[in-house]
Scaffold this motif. Structure first.
Motif, mmCIF file in Angstrom:
data_model
loop_
_atom_site.group_PDB
_atom_site.id
_atom_site.type_symbol
_atom_site.label_atom_id
_atom_site.label_comp_id
_atom_site.label_asym_id
_atom_site.label_seq_id
_atom_site.Cartn_x
_atom_site.Cartn_y
_atom_site.Cartn_z
ATOM 1 N N ARG A 28 3.392 -0.545 6.715
ATOM 2 C CA ARG A 28 4.482 0.206 7.359
ATOM 3 C C ARG A 28 5.043 -0.561 8.552
ATOM 4 O O ARG A 28 6.247 -0.579 8.779
ATOM 5 N N ILE A 48 9.908 6.181 5.101
ATOM 6 C CA ILE A 48 8.973 5.564 4.160
ATOM 7 C C ILE A 48 8.962 6.433 2.913
ATOM 8 O O ILE A 48 8.585 7.597 2.952
ATOM 9 N N CYS A 58 3.938 4.494 -0.412
ATOM 10 C CA CYS A 58 3.073 3.327 -0.331
ATOM 11 C C CYS A 58 2.229 3.307 -1.595
ATOM 12 O O CYS A 58 1.718 4.337 -2.027
ATOM 13 N N CYS A 88 4.490 -0.745 1.027
ATOM 14 C CA CYS A 88 5.211 0.461 1.434
ATOM 15 C C CYS A 88 6.708 0.191 1.290
ATOM 16 O O CYS A 88 7.214 -0.823 1.771
#
Length: 123
Positions: A77, A94, A97, A112
């Motif tokens: 991240r 985001i 992931c 991610c």
């Protein structure tokens, strides 16, 4: 006499042609702190924000050797946030992931995926 003996090395070093070199560099600091200027937003937060979509970003964490630490999503991240900052963004969402095993170059890998955003400052 004793104080004079103690001060002689200081006086001698003051006359020496001494230079100090360091690997500290403004660019290193800027690069290191760049992810800190990018906020991670949830999709629900975007409804209340004025933002511009800049593009898709991704970050990875890779364990290339058994002696290295296992990959982690936090590192992935952070790299995605750095890439969003490179695009001129100050925000990111985001999307997900994913963890992979036995990919070329990595025993284990976490990637991610996200969206880089330029979020307008609230007044």
């Amino acid at each position: 006499m004793k104080p004079l003996i103690l001060m002689m090395p200081l006086l001698a070093s003051g006359c020496a042609n001494f230079a100090f070199n360091s690997n500290l560099d403004k660019e290193n600091f800027d690069e290191y702190f760049k992810p800190g200027r990018v906020t991670i937003y949830d999709q629900a937060d975007l409804a209340e924000l004025n933002y511009l979509y800049l593009g898709t970003v991704e970050g990875e964490s890779c364990q290339s050797d058994a002696n290295q630490p296992v990959p982690n999503a936090g590192e992935a991240r952070t790299l995605a946030r750095r890439r969003a900052a490179d695009m001129g963004g100050n925000g990111i969402t985001i999307d997900k992931c994913a963890e992979y095993s036995d990919v070329p170059g990595c025993l284990k890998q976490i990637i991610c995926y996200g969206q880089a955003l330029k979020v307008a400052e609230q007044k």
